[in-house]
Design a protein around this motif. Structure first.
Motif, short mmCIF file in Angstrom:
data_model
loop_
_atom_site.label_atom_id
_atom_site.label_comp_id
_atom_site.label_asym_id
_atom_site.label_seq_id
_atom_site.Cartn_x
_atom_site.Cartn_y
_atom_site.Cartn_z
N TYR A 264 12.57 13.33 4.59
CA TYR A 264 11.75 14.52 4.39
C TYR A 264 11.89 15.57 5.50
O TYR A 264 12.19 15.25 6.65
N GLY A 287 5.64 13.20 -2.63
CA GLY A 287 6.98 13.76 -2.50
C GLY A 287 7.06 14.77 -1.38
O GLY A 287 6.21 14.80 -0.49
N ARG A 313 -0.04 3.09 -11.23
CA ARG A 313 -1.27 3.62 -10.63
C ARG A 313 -1.89 4.67 -11.55
O ARG A 313 -3.10 4.74 -11.70
P1 HAM Z 1 6.84 7.08 -2.49
O1 HAM Z 1 5.63 7.69 -1.91
O2 HAM Z 1 7.42 5.95 -1.75
O3 HAM Z 1 7.90 8.23 -2.69
O4 HAM Z 1 6.51 6.60 -3.95
C1 HAM Z 1 6.05 7.50 -4.93
C2 HAM Z 1 4.87 6.89 -5.70
O5 HAM Z 1 5.24 5.62 -6.20
C3 HAM Z 1 3.66 6.59 -4.82
O6 HAM Z 1 2.87 7.74 -4.62
C4 HAM Z 1 2.95 5.56 -5.67
O7 HAM Z 1 2.22 6.17 -6.71
C5 HAM Z 1 4.10 4.79 -6.27
N1 HAM Z 1 4.32 3.55 -5.51
C6 HAM Z 1 5.01 3.40 -4.38
N2 HAM Z 1 5.00 2.11 -3.98
C7 HAM Z 1 4.29 1.43 -4.90
C8 HAM Z 1 3.93 0.05 -5.09
N3 HAM Z 1 4.33 -0.89 -4.25
N4 HAM Z 1 3.20 -0.28 -6.17
C9 HAM Z 1 2.81 0.66 -7.06
N5 HAM Z 1 3.13 1.97 -6.95
C10 HAM Z 1 3.85 2.35 -5.88
C11 HAM Z 1 9.15 8.03 -3.21
O8 HAM Z 1 9.51 7.01 -3.72
C12 HAM Z 1 10.01 9.25 -3.18
N6 HAM Z 1 11.34 8.90 -3.72
C13 HAM Z 1 9.37 10.39 -3.94
C14 HAM Z 1 10.21 11.62 -3.91
C15 HAM Z 1 11.01 12.09 -4.88
N7 HAM Z 1 10.35 12.42 -2.88
C16 HAM Z 1 11.20 13.38 -3.17
N8 HAM Z 1 11.63 13.17 -4.40
#
Ligand code: HAM
Length: 477
Positions: A264, A287, A313
């Motif tokens: 980021y 994000g 969620r």
């Molecule tokens: P992240 O915050 O790691 O971002 O995950 C995005 C969303 O995935 C979280 O806000 C949550 O809602 C869900 N999430 C993450 N971990 C878990 C878990 N263990 N169990 C359930 N839900 C979960 C990303 O992954 C980035 N790739 C987002 C992004 C896209 N940034 C830029 N582009």
């Protein structure tokens, strides 16, 4: 007998849940299209170095949470812990940057894997629905993304939510901040967890989202990034905030938000919502901007911004608000053969109805008419078609409206129009509700246009209801 259980942190989506998740995916896909996003599908596993490079060697995901293994040719493979890295790899590998038309907007959805400690709303296999907008560095792009996800959350019916937002600045600002953090944490290091000692060396920013030391005095009182943003980053963030204000986005500045992934830069955000039960499921989506990642992965220097929702969620929350109670695949017709001799015709009728687009089920077990009606009730089929010996002989069928209990006997040639009409009348019940979706009842004479048709004469449809009396909903007011 052996027992086979789910691996910890995973779950089965039985039909009821699958239908809810599919509904949310469908809605997200429609909105994505509205904003010019196109779908991309990338592999569920990638070469491990991709994630080391993008998500970052200092992140918890890379250090502790990846499902990494050697394949049969001794290559290190990782189940994707998030979607962005794979999408950007595909963008670069397929030279999608060779276009004069930026931004390239991509959406994706599917499972990702993280070896986390499971709890409510936290899984080891989870589904993300993500958006990546690649190729422009503009506060309008950040604001557009936040506007889009705000409208998605509102469309789903969630009212009590906000966007927590911060800027972690450009590279120059972050380097200045990291130096300040190292300086600041140095005297506290001996009292901090082992991971934080590693983070101190690799990337002191990560100390700020440590789960163990989150209440450590030193972490709570650490310097804030905002004081280290250079003029360019400060202006950029300010421009984003001006747009969020202009469009009435419910946001909260959170100077401690740094996000746990290394790619980021500048704008970062999370969407948080309150569950009626008070249960904290964590952010429903998150994000930010990542202006260095495309180049880091071997592409040209192109900025980007994106986010991902956590579908589990989102569905947990929507369920708590009972916003998905009506999402259920429902039958149109249940065909009831009465007596063995009628099975052939009943099956033929079932096949015919299905081929004409009606969701149809049949009793295969020659059960009593009473048991079959119980099934009709459980399946909430609005129409039952009953075929007995008499009907086989006469080429007829009994069609029952299971809501009003009215039943008619009709020639088989009339079956399609009869079912079609019945279903239509059920969709427009006699409760005077307007067909335009305004939700108004015409008993009170008010239409979606806000006019009272008893007094005023023109409706939103342009018709004068005194003359031809018909509204676009088909009702006569
Ligand atoms: P992240 O915050 O790691 O971002 O995950 C995005 C969303 O995935 C979280 O806000 C949550 O809602 C869900 N999430 C993450 N971990 C878990 C878990 N263990 N169990 C359930 N839900 C979960 C990303 O992954 C980035 N790739 C987002 C992004 C896209 N940034 C830029 N582009």
């Amino acid at each position: 007998m052996a027992q086979y259980n789910l691996p910890r942190g995973t779950q089965d989506f039985l039909p009821e849940k699958s239908e809810k998740v599919s509904y949310v995916e469908y809605l997200l896909k429609s909105v994505a299209g509205l904003y010019g996003y196109r779908e991309i599908r990338t592999p569920i596993f990638e070469h491990t170095p991709l994630f080391l490079r993008s998500v970052g060697e200092s992140s918890d995901i890379v250090n502790k949470e990846m499902y990494t293994f050697l394949d049969k040719s001794d290559r290190s493979i990782t189940l994707r812990p998030e979607g962005t890295a794979g999408v950007i790899r595909a963008f670069v590998e397929n030279k999608m940057y060779a276009t004069p038309d930026f931004p390239v907007k991509l959406f994706y959805y599917g499972p990702v894997f993280r070896y986390e400690r499971p709890k409510a709303g936290r899984y080891r296999q989870l589904n993300q629905f993500g958006f990546e907008c690649i190729g422009v560095n503009s506060p309008y792009a950040d604001a557009e993304l936040i506007l889009m996800i705000t409208s998605i959350v509102s469309m789903l019916g969630i009212k009590d939510f906000k966007i927590k937002i911060n800027s972690i600045g450009d590279k120059e600002s972050r380097e200045a901040y990291k130096d300040a953090l190292r300086e600041y944490f140095k005297p506290h290091l001996s009292t901090m967890c082992e991971d934080c000692k590693r983070r101190y060396e690799q990337n002191p920013l990560r100390i700020l989202d440590c789960k163990v030391d989150s209440n450590h005095e030193a972490v709570l009182n650490a310097p804030k990034i905002n004081d280290y943003l250079n003029e360019k980053s400060l202006k950029y963030f300010n421009d984003v905030i001006v747009l969020l204000n202009k469009y009435g986005i419910p946001y909260e500045l959170d100077s401690s938000l740094v996000r746990g992934l290394d790619y980021y830069s500048d704008t970062v955000f999370e969407i948080v919502a309150t569950a009626p039960s008070g249960q904290d499921y964590g952010a429903i989506g998150a994000g930010g901007r990542y202006d260095g990642l495309v180049e880091e992965i071997g592409g040209p220097s192109l900025p980007a911004v994106g986010m991902a929702f956590g579908l589990e969620r989102l569905v947990l929350l929507l369920d708590e608000y009972h916003l998905l109670d009506d999402v259920k695949s429902k039958l149109d017709v249940y065909v009831m053969p009465v007596g063995k001799e009628s099975m052939d015709l009943a099956f033929e009728v079932t096949t015919f109805l299905r081929s004409n687009g009606f969701k149809t089920e049949i009793d295969y077990q020659n059960r009593s008419i009473k048991s079959q009606f119980k099934t009709v009730e459980r399946m909430e089929a609005p129409i039952a078609v009953i075929i007995g010996e008499e009907e086989v002989k006469n080429g007829t069928a009994n069609v029952k409206n299971t809501l009003t209990k009215e039943q008619v006997t009709i020639p088989l040639s009339q079956l399609l129009p009869c079912i079609d009409t019945l279903l239509r009348t059920m969709e427009e019940p006699d409760n005077h509700e307007c067909g335009c979706g305004c939700g108004h009842h015409h008993d009170d004479h008010e239409c979606c246009c806000g006019h009272d048709h008893g007094e005023e004469h023109e409706c939103c449809c342009g018709h004068d209801h005194d003359d031809d009396h018909e509204c676009k909903c088909g009702h006569n007011h």
